[in-house]
Design a protein around this motif. Structure first.
Motif, PDB file in Angstrom:
ATOM      1  N   ALA A  53       0.821  -1.208   0.000  1.00  0.00           N
ATOM      2  CA  ALA A  53       0.000   0.000   0.000  1.00  0.00           C
ATOM      3  C   ALA A  53       0.857   1.261   0.000  1.00  0.00           C
ATOM      4  CB  ALA A  53      -0.922   0.008   1.215  1.00  0.00           C
ATOM      5  N   GLY A  54       2.147   1.130   0.200  1.00  0.00           N
ATOM      6  CA  GLY A  54       3.030   2.287   0.261  1.00  0.00           C
ATOM      7  C   GLY A  54       3.029   3.073  -1.043  1.00  0.00           C
ATOM      8  N   GLY A  55       2.864   4.378  -0.928  1.00  0.00           N
ATOM      9  CA  GLY A  55       2.886   5.240  -2.096  1.00  0.00           C
ATOM     10  C   GLY A  55       1.591   5.236  -2.885  1.00  0.00           C
ATOM     11  N   LYS A  56       0.547   4.633  -2.350  1.00  0.00           N
ATOM     12  CA  LYS A  56      -0.760   4.601  -3.017  1.00  0.00           C
ATOM     13  C   LYS A  56      -1.707   5.517  -2.245  1.00  0.00           C
ATOM     14  CE  LYS A  56       0.844   1.177  -5.473  1.00  0.00           C
ATOM     15  NZ  LYS A  56       0.428   0.439  -6.598  1.00  0.00           N
ATOM     16  N   VAL A  57      -2.451   6.354  -2.971  1.00  0.00           N
ATOM     17  CA  VAL A  57      -3.332   7.301  -2.289  1.00  0.00           C
ATOM     18  C   VAL A  57      -4.773   7.264  -2.791  1.00  0.00           C
ATOM     19  CG1 VAL A  57      -1.464   8.875  -1.653  1.00  0.00           C
ATOM     20  CG2 VAL A  57      -2.641   9.194  -3.814  1.00  0.00           C
ATOM     21  N   HIS A  58      -5.069   6.525  -3.854  1.00  0.00           N
ATOM     22  CA  HIS A  58      -6.405   6.519  -4.435  1.00  0.00           C
ATOM     23  C   HIS A  58      -7.085   5.168  -4.215  1.00  0.00           C
ATOM     24  CE1 HIS A  58      -5.698  10.397  -6.195  1.00  0.00           C
ATOM     25  NE2 HIS A  58      -4.584   9.954  -6.740  1.00  0.00           N
ATOM     26  N   ALA A  59      -7.949   5.114  -3.209  1.00  0.00           N
ATOM     27  CA  ALA A  59      -8.611   3.866  -2.859  1.00  0.00           C
ATOM     28  C   ALA A  59      -9.506   3.347  -3.984  1.00  0.00           C
ATOM     29  CB  ALA A  59      -9.440   4.060  -1.587  1.00  0.00           C
ATOM     30  N   HIS A  60      -9.999   4.213  -4.853  1.00  0.00           N
ATOM     31  CA  HIS A  60     -10.899   3.781  -5.925  1.00  0.00           C
ATOM     32  C   HIS A  60     -10.175   2.976  -7.002  1.00  0.00           C
ATOM     33  CE1 HIS A  60      -9.276   7.583  -7.464  1.00  0.00           C
ATOM     34  NE2 HIS A  60      -9.476   7.073  -8.666  1.00  0.00           N
ATOM     35  N   GLN A  61      -8.844   2.903  -6.954  1.00  0.00           N
ATOM     36  CA  GLN A  61      -8.116   2.127  -7.951  1.00  0.00           C
ATOM     37  C   GLN A  61      -7.751   0.728  -7.462  1.00  0.00           C
ATOM     38  OE1 GLN A  61      -4.984   4.139 -10.018  1.00  0.00           O
ATOM     39  NE2 GLN A  61      -6.164   6.008 -10.241  1.00  0.00           N
ATOM     40  N   VAL A  62      -8.279   0.326  -6.317  1.00  0.00           N
ATOM     41  CA  VAL A  62      -8.037  -1.021  -5.801  1.00  0.00           C
ATOM     42  C   VAL A  62      -8.772  -2.019  -6.680  1.00  0.00           C
ATOM     43  CG1 VAL A  62      -8.437  -2.574  -3.843  1.00  0.00           C
ATOM     44  CG2 VAL A  62      -7.635  -0.250  -3.451  1.00  0.00           C
ATOM     45  N   ASN A 103      -5.052 -15.207  -6.143  1.00  0.00           N
ATOM     46  CA  ASN A 103      -5.815 -13.962  -6.268  1.00  0.00           C
ATOM     47  C   ASN A 103      -5.136 -12.877  -5.448  1.00  0.00           C
ATOM     48  OD1 ASN A 103      -8.002 -14.870  -7.921  1.00  0.00           O
ATOM     49  ND2 ASN A 103      -8.662 -16.067  -6.161  1.00  0.00           N
ATOM     50  N   CYS A 104      -5.094 -11.672  -6.003  1.00  0.00           N
ATOM     51  CA  CYS A 104      -4.413 -10.560  -5.342  1.00  0.00           C
ATOM     52  C   CYS A 104      -5.292  -9.325  -5.283  1.00  0.00           C
ATOM     53  CB  CYS A 104      -3.125 -10.214  -6.089  1.00  0.00           C
ATOM     54  SG  CYS A 104      -1.938 -11.546  -6.116  1.00  0.00           S
ATOM     55  N   VAL A 105      -5.225  -8.647  -4.157  1.00  0.00           N
ATOM     56  CA  VAL A 105      -5.849  -7.337  -3.991  1.00  0.00           C
ATOM     57  C   VAL A 105      -4.712  -6.333  -4.143  1.00  0.00           C
ATOM     58  CG1 VAL A 105      -7.111  -5.808  -2.436  1.00  0.00           C
ATOM     59  CG2 VAL A 105      -7.542  -8.288  -2.393  1.00  0.00           C
ATOM     60  N   PHE A 106      -4.864  -5.401  -5.081  1.00  0.00           N
ATOM     61  CA  PHE A 106      -3.783  -4.466  -5.388  1.00  0.00           C
ATOM     62  C   PHE A 106      -4.365  -3.193  -5.976  1.00  0.00           C
ATOM     63  CE2 PHE A 106      -4.839  -6.525  -9.251  1.00  0.00           C
ATOM     64  CZ  PHE A 106      -4.503  -5.670 -10.278  1.00  0.00           C
ATOM     65  N   SER A 107      -3.526  -2.197  -6.142  1.00  0.00           N
ATOM     66  CA  SER A 107      -3.940  -0.944  -6.759  1.00  0.00           C
ATOM     67  C   SER A 107      -3.247  -0.787  -8.105  1.00  0.00           C
ATOM     68  CB  SER A 107      -3.571   0.239  -5.869  1.00  0.00           C
ATOM     69  OG  SER A 107      -3.842   1.451  -6.535  1.00  0.00           O
ATOM     70  N   ARG A 108      -3.998  -0.351  -9.102  1.00  0.00           N
ATOM     71  CA  ARG A 108      -3.422  -0.103 -10.429  1.00  0.00           C
ATOM     72  C   ARG A 108      -2.774   1.281 -10.506  1.00  0.00           C
ATOM     73  NH1 ARG A 108      -4.586  -4.152 -13.881  1.00  0.00           N
ATOM     74  NH2 ARG A 108      -6.417  -5.402 -13.426  1.00  0.00           N
ATOM     75  N   GLU A 109      -2.789   1.974  -9.400  1.00  0.00           N
ATOM     76  CA  GLU A 109      -2.197   3.304  -9.329  1.00  0.00           C
ATOM     77  C   GLU A 109      -0.668   3.207  -9.309  1.00  0.00           C
ATOM     78  OE1 GLU A 109      -2.092   6.991  -6.119  1.00  0.00           O
ATOM     79  OE2 GLU A 109      -3.184   5.164  -5.654  1.00  0.00           O
ATOM     80  N   ALA A 110      -0.020   4.094 -10.034  1.00  0.00           N
ATOM     81  CA  ALA A 110       1.441   4.159  -9.987  1.00  0.00           C
ATOM     82  C   ALA A 110       1.868   4.583  -8.584  1.00  0.00           C
ATOM     83  CB  ALA A 110       1.956   5.145 -11.018  1.00  0.00           C
ATOM     84  N   VAL A 111       2.989   4.076  -8.136  1.00  0.00           N
ATOM     85  CA  VAL A 111       3.491   4.417  -6.809  1.00  0.00           C
ATOM     86  C   VAL A 111       3.863   5.891  -6.778  1.00  0.00           C
ATOM     87  CG1 VAL A 111       5.313   3.990  -5.120  1.00  0.00           C
ATOM     88  CG2 VAL A 111       4.342   2.088  -6.418  1.00  0.00           C
ATOM     89  N   LYS A 112       3.326   6.607  -5.782  1.00  0.00           N
ATOM     90  CA  LYS A 112       3.622   8.031  -5.604  1.00  0.00           C
ATOM     91  C   LYS A 112       4.901   8.159  -4.782  1.00  0.00           C
ATOM     92  CE  LYS A 112       1.656  12.262  -3.703  1.00  0.00           C
ATOM     93  NZ  LYS A 112       0.557  12.855  -2.969  1.00  0.00           N
ATOM     94  N   GLN A 113       5.808   8.984  -5.251  1.00  0.00           N
ATOM     95  CA  GLN A 113       7.068   9.190  -4.529  1.00  0.00           C
ATOM     96  C   GLN A 113       6.807   9.947  -3.228  1.00  0.00           C
ATOM     97  OE1 GLN A 113       9.988   7.792  -5.497  1.00  0.00           O
ATOM     98  NE2 GLN A 113       8.671   6.848  -7.026  1.00  0.00           N
TER      99      GLN A 113
END
Length: 124
Positions: free
Chosen positions: A27-36, A73-83
């Protein structure tokens, strides 16, 4: 558990036992929950932790290649990691509230969601 060795060992064991297994990405560097999203490990993107796990399952445990289902099966975010910013924190106040609310929902469930909003307004 964010230890690659542990996640890989659990996933490999579940695959050999032909048991369902769900893994959560970083979850590190991810800020948009809607992209899970939820997908097979072979289809996961934008998650360095799960990418290493996929590599190790293929290298050490004969997991399939070429986009074939790995049965994990994986729960993940398609959001690019935010620095991280200068404070070493990749999240802003709005995303912190989202993360707190998601934790609340995990603990208390949707039925008590109004309690969360009420306590937040009261400053608790």
């Amino acid at each position: 558990c964010d230890q690659i060795k542990a996640k890989t060992a659990m996933a490999a064991w579940a695959r050999t036992q032909k048991l369902p297994f769900v893994c959560v990405g970083a979850a590190g560097g991810k800020v948009h929950a809607h992209q899970v999203d939820v997908a097979d490990l072979s289809q996961v993107t934008h998650d360095p932790l799960l990418a290493v796990m996929r590599y190790r399952l293929r290298k050490d445990h004969s997991a399939p290649t070429g986009g074939k289902s790995m049965g994990v099966n994986c729960v993940f975010s398609r959001e690019a990691v935010k620095q991280a910013n200068t404070n070493g924190d990749a999240t802003d106040d709005r995303s912190r509230r989202w993360l707190l609310e998601l934790q609340w929902l995990r603990i208390y469930g949707d039925r008590d969601r109004n309690l969360w909003h009420g306590s937040r307004r009261l400053g608790h």
